[in-house]
Design a protein around this motif. Sequence first.
Motif, PDB file in Angstrom:
ATOM      1  N   GLY A  50      -1.032  -0.807   4.834  1.00 11.10           N
ATOM      2  CA  GLY A  50      -0.365   0.496   5.793  1.00 11.10           C
ATOM      3  C   GLY A  50       1.030  -0.387   5.972  1.00 11.10           C
ATOM      4  O   GLY A  50       0.699  -1.028   5.936  1.00 11.10           O
ATOM      5  N   MET A  51       1.830   1.195   6.407  1.00 12.53           N
ATOM      6  CA  MET A  51       2.791   0.521   6.118  1.00 12.53           C
ATOM      7  C   MET A  51       3.446  -0.205   7.621  1.00 12.53           C
ATOM      8  O   MET A  51       4.332  -0.395   8.256  1.00 12.53           O
ATOM      9  N   VAL A  52       2.622   0.432   8.699  1.00 11.44           N
ATOM     10  CA  VAL A  52       2.078   0.059  10.138  1.00 11.44           C
ATOM     11  C   VAL A  52       1.564  -1.079  10.040  1.00 11.44           C
ATOM     12  O   VAL A  52       0.125  -0.459  10.100  1.00 11.44           O
ATOM     13  N   ALA A 286       5.907   6.608  14.608  1.00 13.78           N
ATOM     14  CA  ALA A 286       6.247   6.586  13.945  1.00 13.78           C
ATOM     15  C   ALA A 286       7.523   5.485  12.682  1.00 13.78           C
ATOM     16  O   ALA A 286       8.343   6.045  13.133  1.00 13.78           O
ATOM     17  N   LEU A 287       6.852   5.039  11.089  1.00 12.57           N
ATOM     18  CA  LEU A 287       8.389   4.556  10.757  1.00 12.57           C
ATOM     19  C   LEU A 287       8.375   5.574   9.690  1.00 12.57           C
ATOM     20  O   LEU A 287       7.887   5.226   8.816  1.00 12.57           O
ATOM     21  N   SER A 288       9.211   4.881   8.849  1.00  7.37           N
ATOM     22  CA  SER A 288      10.304   5.368   7.611  1.00  7.37           C
ATOM     23  C   SER A 288      11.019   3.728   7.221  1.00  7.37           C
ATOM     24  O   SER A 288      11.701   3.627   7.905  1.00  7.37           O
ATOM     25  N   PRO A 289      11.198   4.415   5.740  1.00  8.26           N
ATOM     26  CA  PRO A 289      12.236   3.149   5.485  1.00  8.26           C
ATOM     27  C   PRO A 289      13.296   3.879   5.630  1.00  8.26           C
ATOM     28  O   PRO A 289      14.383   3.737   4.115  1.00  8.26           O
ATOM     29  N   VAL A 290      13.041   5.970   5.637  1.00  3.84           N
ATOM     30  CA  VAL A 290      14.123   6.282   4.463  1.00  3.84           C
ATOM     31  C   VAL A 290      15.443   6.654   5.755  1.00  3.84           C
ATOM     32  O   VAL A 290      16.588   6.816   5.590  1.00  3.84           O
ATOM     33  N   SER A 291      15.210   7.633   7.272  1.00  7.57           N
ATOM     34  CA  SER A 291      15.101   8.419   8.118  1.00  7.57           C
ATOM     35  C   SER A 291      14.311   8.544   9.347  1.00  7.57           C
ATOM     36  O   SER A 291      13.351   8.018   8.911  1.00  7.57           O
ATOM     37  N   THR A 292      15.580   9.145   9.837  1.00 11.64           N
ATOM     38  CA  THR A 292      14.713   9.019  11.299  1.00 11.64           C
ATOM     39  C   THR A 292      13.753  10.930  11.374  1.00 11.64           C
ATOM     40  O   THR A 292      12.324  10.779  12.041  1.00 11.64           O
ATOM     41  N   LEU A 348      -4.685  -5.860   3.313  1.00 15.74           N
ATOM     42  CA  LEU A 348      -3.689  -5.657   4.188  1.00 15.74           C
ATOM     43  C   LEU A 348      -2.681  -5.556   3.046  1.00 15.74           C
ATOM     44  O   LEU A 348      -1.953  -4.752   3.800  1.00 15.74           O
ATOM     45  N   GLY A 349      -2.320  -6.202   1.939  1.00 15.57           N
ATOM     46  CA  GLY A 349      -0.897  -6.130   1.780  1.00 15.57           C
ATOM     47  C   GLY A 349      -1.332  -5.581   0.008  1.00 15.57           C
ATOM     48  O   GLY A 349      -2.213  -6.307  -0.640  1.00 15.57           O
ATOM     49  N   PRO A 350      -0.797  -5.526  -0.903  1.00 13.17           N
ATOM     50  CA  PRO A 350       0.681  -5.152  -0.721  1.00 13.17           C
ATOM     51  C   PRO A 350       0.341  -3.943   0.522  1.00 13.17           C
ATOM     52  O   PRO A 350      -0.660  -3.437   0.315  1.00 13.17           O
ATOM     53  N   THR A 351       1.946  -3.924   1.353  1.00 16.12           N
ATOM     54  CA  THR A 351       2.026  -2.015   2.379  1.00 16.12           C
ATOM     55  C   THR A 351       2.555  -0.841   1.937  1.00 16.12           C
ATOM     56  O   THR A 351       3.603  -1.229   0.692  1.00 16.12           O
ATOM     57  N   THR A 352       2.033  -0.377   1.930  1.00 15.62           N
ATOM     58  CA  THR A 352       2.854   1.344   1.153  1.00 15.62           C
ATOM     59  C   THR A 352       4.253   1.343   1.792  1.00 15.62           C
ATOM     60  O   THR A 352       4.478   0.542   3.215  1.00 15.62           O
ATOM     61  N   TYR A 353       5.048   1.278   1.363  1.00 20.35           N
ATOM     62  CA  TYR A 353       6.467   1.380   1.355  1.00 20.35           C
ATOM     63  C   TYR A 353       7.569   2.752   1.149  1.00 20.35           C
ATOM     64  O   TYR A 353       8.504   3.086   0.136  1.00 20.35           O
ATOM     65  N   MET A 354       6.488   4.051   1.306  1.00 18.25           N
ATOM     66  CA  MET A 354       7.207   5.581   0.856  1.00 18.25           C
ATOM     67  C   MET A 354       6.708   6.500   2.735  1.00 18.25           C
ATOM     68  O   MET A 354       5.953   6.125   2.974  1.00 18.25           O
ATOM     69  N   ASP A 355       7.726   6.841   2.654  1.00 18.72           N
ATOM     70  CA  ASP A 355       6.944   8.417   3.118  1.00 18.72           C
ATOM     71  C   ASP A 355       6.290   9.328   2.517  1.00 18.72           C
ATOM     72  O   ASP A 355       6.175   9.367   1.571  1.00 18.72           O
ATOM     73  N   GLN A 369      12.758   8.524  -5.326  1.00 16.98           N
ATOM     74  CA  GLN A 369      12.154   9.376  -4.956  1.00 16.98           C
ATOM     75  C   GLN A 369      10.659   8.772  -5.632  1.00 16.98           C
ATOM     76  O   GLN A 369      11.023   8.290  -7.569  1.00 16.98           O
ATOM     77  N   ALA A 370       9.225   8.852  -5.806  1.00 20.91           N
ATOM     78  CA  ALA A 370       8.000   8.362  -6.229  1.00 20.91           C
ATOM     79  C   ALA A 370       7.728   8.567  -6.725  1.00 20.91           C
ATOM     80  O   ALA A 370       7.181   9.581  -5.762  1.00 20.91           O
ATOM     81  N   ASN A 371       7.495   9.352  -7.884  1.00 17.60           N
ATOM     82  CA  ASN A 371       6.806  10.844  -8.444  1.00 17.60           C
ATOM     83  C   ASN A 371       5.708  10.071  -9.558  1.00 17.60           C
ATOM     84  O   ASN A 371       5.993   9.117 -10.163  1.00 17.60           O
ATOM     85  N   GLY A 372       5.197  10.376  -9.468  1.00 19.88           N
ATOM     86  CA  GLY A 372       3.551   9.768 -10.593  1.00 19.88           C
ATOM     87  C   GLY A 372       2.570   8.853  -9.171  1.00 19.88           C
ATOM     88  O   GLY A 372       1.489   8.456  -9.734  1.00 19.88           O
ATOM     89  N   PHE A 373       3.564   8.103  -7.535  1.00 20.95           N
ATOM     90  CA  PHE A 373       2.886   6.820  -7.842  1.00 20.95           C
ATOM     91  C   PHE A 373       3.356   6.558  -6.457  1.00 20.95           C
ATOM     92  O   PHE A 373       4.556   7.085  -5.637  1.00 20.95           O
ATOM     93  N   THR A 374       2.167   5.573  -5.845  1.00 18.69           N
ATOM     94  CA  THR A 374       2.662   5.285  -4.292  1.00 18.69           C
ATOM     95  C   THR A 374       3.332   4.654  -4.364  1.00 18.69           C
ATOM     96  O   THR A 374       3.180   3.482  -5.113  1.00 18.69           O
ATOM     97  N   ASN A 375       4.801   3.754  -4.202  1.00 18.90           N
ATOM     98  CA  ASN A 375       5.235   3.071  -3.485  1.00 18.90           C
ATOM     99  C   ASN A 375       5.093   1.926  -2.818  1.00 18.90           C
ATOM    100  O   ASN A 375       4.835   2.380  -1.505  1.00 18.90           O
ATOM    101  N   TYR A 376       4.658   0.800  -3.219  1.00 17.66           N
ATOM    102  CA  TYR A 376       4.557  -0.533  -2.012  1.00 17.66           C
ATOM    103  C   TYR A 376       5.241  -1.495  -2.075  1.00 17.66           C
ATOM    104  O   TYR A 376       6.505  -1.671  -2.880  1.00 17.66           O
ATOM    105  N   THR A 377       4.871  -2.643  -0.960  1.00 16.37           N
ATOM    106  CA  THR A 377       5.956  -3.435  -1.486  1.00 16.37           C
ATOM    107  C   THR A 377       5.547  -4.684  -0.131  1.00 16.37           C
ATOM    108  O   THR A 377       4.362  -4.492   0.126  1.00 16.37           O
TER     109      THR A 377
END
Length: 764
Positions: A50-52, A286-292, A348-355, A369-377
């Motif tokens: 999870g990202m949170v 809620a969290l976002s790496p991009v915007s409110t 627990l990780g790596p963690t999701t890093y996208m909306d 934009q992650a096209n066709g995959f989940t972006n992780y960090t």
Amino acid sequence: MRKFILIVFLLCQFFSFGQKPKFDLVQWVNPMIGTHKMGHTYPGATAPFGMVQLSPDTDTIPYAVNGKYNKDVYKYCAGYQYDDPTIVGFSHTHFSGTGHSDLGDFLLMPTTGKLQLNPGTETQPEKGYRSKFLHANEKAEPAYYSVLLDDHNIKAELTATNRVGMHQYTFPKSDEAHIILDLMHGIYNYEDKNVWTFFRVENDTLVTGFRQTNGWARTRTVYFAMSFSKPIESYGNKDYGKAQVYRGFWRKFDQSKNFPEMAGEQLRAYFNFKTEEGEKIKVKFALSPVSTEGALANMRTEIPHWDFDRVKQESQAQWNQELSKVRAVLPTKDDYINFYTALYHTFLGPTTYMDVTGQYRGLDQNNHQANGFTNYTTFSLWDTYRALHPWFNVVQPKRNADMINSMLAHYDQSVHHMLPVWSHHANENWCMIGYHSVSVIADAIMKGTYTGDANRALDACVATARQGYYDGLQYYMQLGYVPEDKNSSSVSKTLEYAYDDWCIAQVAKKLNRQDVYQEFSQRAQNWKNVYDKSIGYMRPKMSDGTFKKEFDVLSTHNQGFIEGNAWNYSLYVPQDPAALIQSMGGNKKFVPHLDSLFTMHLPDEFFADTEDITREGIIGNYVHGNEPAHHAAYLYNWTNQPWKTQERVRMILKKQYQSTPDGLGGNDDCGQMSAWYLFSSLGFYPVAPGSEQYALGSPAVKEATINLENGKTFTVEAKNQSDKNVFVQKVELNSKPLTQPFLNHSDLAKGGKLTFYMSSKPRK
């Protein structure tokens, strides 16, 4: 009679160990394991990957005091220490098991009575908003945490989806109930960590904002949307930063009370309520790496309601689904707790890093934009290439492929044209050594779990390995080793570069890239350049070709090694143990050397530069709390005494893993320690990721079935399993005897059964 039947039924439920567990697997997980001493895990609520990570923080320790490093800060890498008596609040981002940290974003704390906006201290919590608590009133489960805040008589409950944390605070009757939002709080707090913070009260239940920090990650921005289940009575803030004296025309307004937006370096906000006895106020964060806007969309998508119990149940159902990837039969209750907590920690990780829309912040600080995959960090690759990512190739191959796609996206966005080394939240930290993304990518390609463009992935690996400006690589490519007088930790770097180069060569061979294969096969032999035959150890070499004169094989200080010494690192040639053993004089000399690793006594001066950190995970000179020797116990399989691998592995499992808060013998390191436990409990281990070969050990399970993503199952069975029967008499794969102590991944992936026949006596 009915009472007797009920008692028998309950006893069967609780004590029928040695059979498949009847309860939800979530109930075997104890998130408190590793929260005491140096495990550096957090006990709070999170979804799988999870990202949170919504968890309590128990102290606020500055990184430096009067300009000097504060050694106490190391304890708080995850924000929580089990022996602390107070809780400061609940923040939304945490690392699991790291030896360095960051994060701790957006701390919330419910209080009653006179409003106090400073955190107070452990010895005087009443002078701030923190609160005393007791472990008797604390509960931690996957996706759920609760505690009674004694000083405010508030029960705090936490749960989470992937991108949203949900709080539920049960208040007493009060006309002075508050929820504090601390935008200053952080883990590993540097004096100038906060660059800027902003919040905006959109209406009487919704607040949005962001935080920019300059911590371990040089430039990190996190956006949030916070929604209350009850309208705010009033609100305000206090700015503790230097910027408040430069506000200019903003002084036309009273910004401290009911002013709908605020910006500054050091802000704390408060939201006031009136509550009845037992009234619950809920918060969605809620969290976002991009915007409110992205944060708000994440909230509305993942928790469109106010049912706290529903969120908890649905998130725990996700955990049950993930934990069910391995159904184990174990001898004791503690074994169940250790096994499934380890499995929990690896997820627990790596963690999701996208909306939810697929948008994320890239390394170039642009939105992608992650096209066709989940972006992780959160890629702690120096740790996790060894066992965690190989573990994913068994139980999470699709996720691992997405993690590799995330690494390749990082490469595309990198001005250095390099794969990640230690990266998180759109930043490269350059922590530790090697370029071990290469190992992760090679392991997935060689095991057939990466279905993307393998040639593109290989090109990224090759470009990374040819970057001459990176950490001594220019010398490594020119001389065949890293010289100690030009670049520190030179032996460790040479050995790890050589291993990564071997990984590249294996993929090149598979893809018929002969030029690359030849180049990196030759580079993979560079480990020999730092082996001093005259003493039988790896040894730092100088730029003039001579070995370093002042040299101590036990010292960890300025001897050419990192998180280890010559004794440990002289065993680090995972790509070719047979050649290493031959170089060290064959079985006759190598086996006693390996024996001594586990039996010798280290002098007190060994710990002089460690602040007692490494004492936690040591057996002899074997440091399980650090990673360089994690494969060492399995090296006996390349000698004439493989039974010693079986003995050592079971000994490590027993000594280094306990079902208690201090039950981890060192940092869990983003799941690496837990992945070692899982592999070893199942009876096999990936000594050299990038090969499809596993080395066999001594399983601690009675039976375990791995539910593979291809729909097949692979079962491990240990006949005559017991605490004393640690030795293996024979092993059968699908009823056919194995003649060597190794298992191929391709056989595992086909499904089937691996049967160990155990005994109290070694088969010599």
